[in-house]
Design a protein around this motif. Structure first.
Motif, PDB file in Angstrom:
ATOM      1  N   THR A   1       0.831  -1.204   0.000  1.00 39.06           N
ATOM      2  CA  THR A   1       0.000   0.000   0.000  1.00 39.06           C
ATOM      3  C   THR A   1       0.864   1.253   0.000  1.00 39.06           C
ATOM      4  N   VAL A   2       1.877   1.271   0.867  1.00 39.29           N
ATOM      5  CA  VAL A   2       2.756   2.435   0.950  1.00 39.29           C
ATOM      6  C   VAL A   2       3.610   2.561  -0.310  1.00 39.29           C
ATOM      7  N   VAL A   3       4.164   1.439  -0.775  1.00 38.70           N
ATOM      8  CA  VAL A   3       5.017   1.471  -1.969  1.00 38.70           C
ATOM      9  C   VAL A   3       4.250   1.994  -3.172  1.00 38.70           C
ATOM     10  N   MET A   4       3.046   1.477  -3.404  1.00 46.87           N
ATOM     11  CA  MET A   4       2.252   1.904  -4.556  1.00 46.87           C
ATOM     12  C   MET A   4       1.854   3.371  -4.442  1.00 46.87           C
ATOM     13  N   SER A   5       1.535   3.805  -3.237  1.00 47.31           N
ATOM     14  CA  SER A   5       1.164   5.209  -3.030  1.00 47.31           C
ATOM     15  C   SER A   5       2.340   6.128  -3.332  1.00 47.31           C
ATOM     16  N   LEU A   6       3.515   5.729  -2.878  1.00 47.00           N
ATOM     17  CA  LEU A   6       4.696   6.561  -3.100  1.00 47.00           C
ATOM     18  C   LEU A   6       5.120   6.547  -4.559  1.00 47.00           C
ATOM     19  N   LEU A   7       4.942   5.428  -5.236  1.00 44.08           N
ATOM     20  CA  LEU A   7       5.272   5.375  -6.659  1.00 44.08           C
ATOM     21  C   LEU A   7       4.375   6.289  -7.482  1.00 44.08           C
ATOM     22  N   ALA A   8       3.190   6.575  -6.958  1.00 46.17           N
ATOM     23  CA  ALA A   8       2.287   7.486  -7.666  1.00 46.17           C
ATOM     24  C   ALA A   8       2.882   8.877  -7.802  1.00 46.17           C
ATOM     25  N   LEU A   9       3.875   9.200  -6.963  1.00 47.17           N
ATOM     26  CA  LEU A   9       4.532  10.496  -7.052  1.00 47.17           C
ATOM     27  C   LEU A   9       5.310  10.646  -8.362  1.00 47.17           C
TER      28      LEU A   9
ATOM     29  N   ILE B   1       8.670  16.890  -5.956  1.00 46.73           N
ATOM     30  CA  ILE B   1       7.723  15.825  -5.624  1.00 46.73           C
ATOM     31  C   ILE B   1       8.084  14.551  -6.386  1.00 46.73           C
ATOM     32  N   HIS B   2       8.366  14.700  -7.667  1.00 47.37           N
ATOM     33  CA  HIS B   2       8.715  13.561  -8.514  1.00 47.37           C
ATOM     34  C   HIS B   2       9.941  12.822  -7.964  1.00 47.37           C
ATOM     35  N   ARG B   3      10.898  13.575  -7.457  1.00 40.33           N
ATOM     36  CA  ARG B   3      12.146  12.974  -6.970  1.00 40.33           C
ATOM     37  C   ARG B   3      11.963  12.183  -5.676  1.00 40.33           C
ATOM     38  N   PHE B   4      10.839  12.359  -4.992  1.00 42.54           N
ATOM     39  CA  PHE B   4      10.570  11.588  -3.778  1.00 42.54           C
ATOM     40  C   PHE B   4      10.222  10.128  -4.083  1.00 42.54           C
ATOM     41  N   ALA B   5       9.634   9.875  -5.232  1.00 46.61           N
ATOM     42  CA  ALA B   5       8.982   8.597  -5.511  1.00 46.61           C
ATOM     43  C   ALA B   5       9.907   7.400  -5.322  1.00 46.61           C
ATOM     44  N   VAL B   6      11.027   7.379  -6.011  1.00 49.45           N
ATOM     45  CA  VAL B   6      11.897   6.195  -5.984  1.00 49.45           C
ATOM     46  C   VAL B   6      12.582   5.999  -4.631  1.00 49.45           C
ATOM     47  N   PRO B   7      13.206   7.025  -4.035  1.00 54.46           N
ATOM     48  CA  PRO B   7      13.827   6.789  -2.722  1.00 54.46           C
ATOM     49  C   PRO B   7      12.849   6.295  -1.665  1.00 54.46           C
ATOM     50  N   PHE B   8      11.670   6.894  -1.617  1.00 56.35           N
ATOM     51  CA  PHE B   8      10.699   6.517  -0.591  1.00 56.35           C
ATOM     52  C   PHE B   8      10.170   5.100  -0.820  1.00 56.35           C
ATOM     53  N   SER B   9       9.729   4.821  -2.042  1.00 56.80           N
ATOM     54  CA  SER B   9       9.131   3.512  -2.326  1.00 56.80           C
ATOM     55  C   SER B   9      10.174   2.402  -2.235  1.00 56.80           C
ATOM     56  N   LEU B  10      11.401   2.665  -2.706  1.00 59.05           N
ATOM     57  CA  LEU B  10      12.454   1.650  -2.634  1.00 59.05           C
ATOM     58  C   LEU B  10      12.794   1.314  -1.186  1.00 59.05           C
ATOM     59  N   SER B  11      12.897   2.325  -0.337  1.00 60.43           N
ATOM     60  CA  SER B  11      13.236   2.077   1.067  1.00 60.43           C
ATOM     61  C   SER B  11      12.167   1.243   1.756  1.00 60.43           C
TER      62      SER B  11
END
Length: 734
Positions: free
Chosen positions: A305-313, A321-331
Motif C-alpha cells: 500500500t505504501v510502496v504503490m502510493s509513493l510510486l504514484a509520485l 515531488i517527482h524525486r521523492f517517488a523512488v527513494p521513498f518507495s524503494l526504502s
C-alpha cells in the motif's frame, strides 16, 4: 499465504536462519563496497519546473538569466565614505580576479563617490551590491564562490562585515538574492540526514525500551532498519550514477524518518504476534511459522500500500515531488522484505531470549520452571486487559462511539478550510540565516520588490509599445524600467517590474496573471496578432507562480490515483466493497482532521502565518498510506477471527490483540516524524507536525474507536459481497 509459509519455513530453519542473516550481511556489504553512496549523488540544484513551464521559457529568452547574489551593506549609524571606498575596493578585486562562475559585475569601482551615495537608502544606512553567477552553477559551486567573496572582503575591510551582528554599530554585510537563498537552503539540509539518522535511532530505541523493557527486542527492529538503510543508500547512489533517477537532500532526510518509523512498525507487527504465540506454543519454530502466517499478509499488504502510493509520485511534474517517488518507495520495499526475512531469522536465532527479561512461556513451561525453583506458579493472566475492555465497550455502544468520533473528526477537519498557504522560500529559513537577514535589510530600507524583480518580455516586432506606462498604472507596482532590446532577438524587448510587496508572497504571485493580461492587451492594441504567444514573464515571482500552478495540478492528478490504488488493494485483500469504502473514508477524514489540528498548532503555537503549499500533498501521501496500515493490521485480525467466531466477539478480540502493538507502532511513527520539528527548516517542521498529528489520530481515534465501532454498527454487511459473515450468523443463532 503459502508463499509466506515457505519463506517462514526457510528463514526459521536451523540452517536457513543463519544463511538468511549471512546473505543480508554479504549483500549489504557488497552494495556498500562496490556501489556509490547516495550522499555523493544527491542533486540539490535539480530543476523543479519542466522546460515547458512559462517562467522557464521566459528565462531561456532572458539574456540576463544568471543567478544574482545581492550583498546588503548596512551600518546602523549611516554608511561612511570609508565604507563606500571599501565596497569599491571589493568591486575592483572582483573585476580583476573574478569569483568562480562569476559572469556579471556592476562596476561600482568605476563610479564616482557622489553617484554611489545616490544609490544609498533614504536613511543612508544601506547599500546594495550585485554579483551575477552562471545559471548552471550548482549550490555547492555557488557556496564556494560566496565563501571566497567573504574571504576577499575580510582582507579588504577593516572589520569582518559578514561576521557582525545586525545590532552591531559596525559595517554589516549579508548576502541574499537567489544565490544567497539557494546556498542557505542547501546548507540547512547538508547535515539534516545525519542528524535525523542519529535522532530517530535514539528515539526509536528509547520508546522501544520504555514500552517493551527488553534491550534485545529494542535492537531487533533497529538492526533490520539499519540493514534496509544500508542497502537502500547504495542502490539509490547507483541508480543516480546511471542517470536513471535524481534526488535531493530533503528527500534523503524524509526517507530516513520514513524508513525508521514505518520499518519499525512492520517489525513490531511480527514481533508482537510472535510473543503472543509463544505463550501457547512451546516450539519456537512453530510459533514463528504461525506468527508470520498470521501477520505476514498484513505486513505485505501494508508495505505494498505504501510502496504503490509513493510510486504514484512519479506522476508529478514538479521535480521536488517527482524525486521523492523512488527513494521513498524503494526504502519501504526493502524494509518490507527485511520484515519477512531478516527479522524472522533474527527471532529464530534468539528465540525466547529476544524478550529477555520478560520471556513469554507456555503455562506448562511456567509450571515446570516454578517447580524447578520451588516457587508457586504465577497467577494466570485473564483476558480482562484494557484492550479487551475497550473492545467490549465498543461492541456495547457502537453507534454512540462512532457518531462521537465522527463529530470530533468533522469539527477538527473543518479548520483545514482556514489554512493559508505560502510559496515563500525565505519563510522556511530561521530568522538568523544570512540570506533572510539580508532580505530583511532590503525590505526595511529599500523595497522588498527590489530583491527579485519581475521581467516582462514581449515580441514587439519593431513597434514602440506603451507597455511601461500600462504596467506602471497597475496597482501594487512601484516601478517599471524603460524597455531594453534583447541582443539575441531584436524583436524582443524586456521590462523590469518592481513590485511593492514581498516578491515571494501570495499577493505577488497573484500579480503574474494581471501583468500578463496587461502585456497581451498592449500587444493587441498595437495590432500584434497571437499576443498570448508573444509575452513571457521571468523572475523568481513568475517561477513561484508556476510552482503553485504545477503543484496544484499534481495534487489533482496524484491524489485520485493514490485513493484508487489503495481502494483496489483493500478490495483484493479484504474482498469486501463495504469495508473498503469505510476504511478509506475514515482515513480521509483523519487526514483532513490532521490538517485542521496541524494548522491550529502551527498557527497559534508555532506562530506560522501560513504553511508551505506542498504540505497538504506531502501529508496526504504519507497519512493515507501509513494510516491504512493500522486499519489493515487490525481488520485482518478481525477477518481471520470472524471465520471461527461471531463477528462481535471477533471485533472484541481483534481490538484486544492488535491494540497494544498498533499503539506502540503509532507512538514510534509519530515520534519519528515529530523529530522533523526539531530541525531549523520550517517546511520540515510543518510537515513533521501535521504528519505526527495525523498518525496519532489514526492510532488513538480511528483505529481504537471509529473503525471497530463502524464494523460493529454495519454488522454482517461489512463483508459484502463476500459470504464470510454467515459463519458468525450461524454461531450466534446456535
Amino acid at each position: 499465504m503459502n508463499g509466506l509459509k515457505r519463506i517462514a519455513d526457510g528463514v526459521s530453519g536451523k540452517r536457513g536462519r543463519w544463511i538468511t542473516l549471512v546473505l543480508w550481511i554479504v549483500i549489504v556489504g557488497l552494495a556498500n563496497a562496490f556501489l556509490p553512496s547516495s550522499s555523493d549523488h544527491k542533486d540539490d540544484a535539480a530543476a523543479n519546473l519542466e522546460s515547458s513551464a512559462p517562467s522557464v521559457q521566459a528565462d531561456a529568452l532572458n539574456e540576463h538569466n544568471g543567478i544574482p547574489a545581492i550583498i546588503a551593506w548596512h551600518r546602523s549609524t549611516g554608511l561612511s565614505d570609508e565604507d563606500i571606498v571599501q565596497i569599491q575596493a571589493l568591486s575592483k578585486k572582483l573585476a580583476d580576479e573574478p569569483l568562480p562562475y562569476q559572469t556579471e559585475l556592476p562596476p561600482l569601482h568605476e563610479m564616482p563617490l557622489p553617484a554611489l551615495k545616490a544609490m544609498l537608502s533614504e536613511d543612508s544606512t544601506t547599500m546594495l551590491q550585485t554579483v551575477v553567477f552562471d545559471k548552471n552553477a550548482s549550490s555547492d559551486d555557488l557556496k564556494i564562490s560566496l565563501e571566497q567573496l567573504e574571504a576577499d572582503a575580510n582582507t579588504l575591510f577593516t572589520t569582518k562585515p559578514f561576521d557582525m551582528d545586525l545590532e552591531d554599530e559596525g559595517l554589516v554585510g549579508r548576502i541574499t538574492g537567489p544565490a544567497g537563498i539557494g546556498v542557505d537552503a542547501t546548507t540547512l539540509f547538508k547535515g539534516a540526514d545525519v542528524s535525523l539518522l542519529i535522532a530517530t535511532t535514539l528515539l526509536v530505541l528509547i520508546i522501544l525500551l520504555l514500552i517493551y523493557r527488553s534491550p534485545i527486542l529494542a535492537l531487533i527492529p533497529l538492526v533490520a532498519v539499519g540493514f534496509a538503510y544500508g542497502l537502500t543508500g547504495p542502490i539509490l547512489g547507483w541508480m543516480a550514477d546511471e542517470g536513471w533517477i535524481s534526488y535531493d537532500s530533503q528527500g534523503l532526510s524524509i526517507m530516513t524518518v520514513l524508513l525508521f518509523g514505518a520499518g519499525t512498525d512492520y517489525c513490531l507487527f511480527l514481533i508482537a504476534r510472535f510473543r503472543s504465540v509463544l505463550t501457547t506454543e512451546s516450539d519456537k519454530k512453530k510459533a514463528l511459522l504461525k506468527a508470520l502466517s498470521d501477520s505476514g499478509g498484513a505486513i505485505t499488504m501494508s508495505g505494498l500500500t505504501v510502496v504503490m502510493s509513493l510510486l504514484a509520485l512519479l506522476l508529478a511534474q514538479y521535480g521536488a515531488i517527482h524525486r521523492f517517488a523512488v527513494p521513498f518507495s524503494l526504502s519501504i520495499l526493502i524494509m518490507m522484505i527485511a520484515s519477512v526475512t531478516l527479522v524472522p531469522a533474527l527471532l529464530a536465532i534468539l528465540g525466547r531470549a529476544s524478550f529477555y527479561p520478560f520471556v513469554p512461556r507456555t503455562p506448562e513451561m511456567q509450571a515446570a520452571r516454578a517447580a524447578q525453583k520451588n516457587k508457586p506458579l504465577p497467577a494466570a493472566k485473564t483476558k480482562s486487559s484494557f484492550g479487551m475492555r475497550l473492545g467490549e465497550a465498543i461492541v456495547k455502544r457502537p453507534k454512540t462511539i462512532a457518531i462521537s468520533t465522527l463529530i470530533v473528526l468533522g469539527i477538527t477537519a473543518a479548520f483545514s478550510t482556514q489554512i493559508k498557504f505560502t510559496y515563500d522560500t525565505l519563510s522556511t529559513f530561521p530568522e538568523d540565516m544570512p540570506s533572510r537577514e539580508g532580505f530583511t535589510l532590503i525590505g526595511d530600507h529599500f523595497s522588498e520588490g527590489s530583491l527579485a524583480k519581475v521581467q516582462v518580455l514581449v515580441q514587439a516586432d519593431g513597434k514602440e509599445l506603451p507597455l511601461d506606462q500600462k504596467l506602471g498604472e497597475l496597482a501594487n507596482i512601484s516601478d517599471v524600467s524603460e524597455p531594453v532590446q534583447n541582443t539575441r532577438d531584436a524583436n524582443i524587448v524586456s521590462y523590469n517590474v518592481e513590485l511593492e510587496m514581498n516578491p515571494y508572497s501570495i499577493e505577488a504571485l497573484d500579480m503574474i496573471p494581471t501583468i500578463r493580461t496587461a502585456a497581451e492587451q498592449t500587444l493587441e492594441e498595437a495590432g500584434i496578432t497571437d499576443a498570448s504567444d508573444k509575452v513571457w514573464i521571468a523572475g523568481a515571482t513568475a517561477e513561484q507562480y508556476d510552482t503553485r500552478q504545477v503543484t496544484g495540478d499534481d495534487a489533482f492528478r496524484i491524489i485520485p490515483v493514490i485513493i484508487g490504488m489503495i481502494a483496489l488493494l483493500l478490495l483484493v485483500y479484504l474482498r469486501s466493497f463495504i469495508a473498503m469504502l469505510y476504511l478509506m473514508g475514515t482515513v480521509l477524514l483523519s487526514y483532513f482532521s490532521a490538517l485542521g489540528i496541524g494548522w491550529l498548532v502551527l498557527h497559534y503555537f508555532f506562530g506560522a502565518d501560513a504553511i508551505q503549499g506542498l504540505i497538504p500533498l506531502y501529508a496526504f501521501v504519507f497519512l493515507v498510506a501509513l494510516g491504512e496500515d493500522y486499519n489493515i493490521f487490525m481488520v485482518s485480525s478481525i477477518w481471520k477471527k470472524s471465520k471461527s467466531m461471531p463477528l462481535n466477539q471477533a471485533i472484541t478480540e481483534g481490538v484486544a490483540q492488535t491494540g497494544g502493538v498498533i499503539t506502540s507502532a503509532g507512538l514510534i511513527l509519530a515520534g519519528t516524524f515529530a523529530v522533523l520539528a526539531t530541525l531549523p527548516i520550517q517546511v520540515l517542521v510543518q510537515f513533521g507536525t501535521v504528519t505526527a498529528i495525523g498518525v496519532l489520530l489514526d492510532t488513538f481515534i480511528v483505529r481504537s474507536f471509529l473503525v471497530p465501532a463502524l464494523t460493529v454498527w454495519i454488522g454482517k454487511w461489512v463483508f459484502w459481497p463476500s459470504k464470510q459473515g454467515r459463519v458468525g450468523e450461524v454461531k450466534e443463532e446456535n
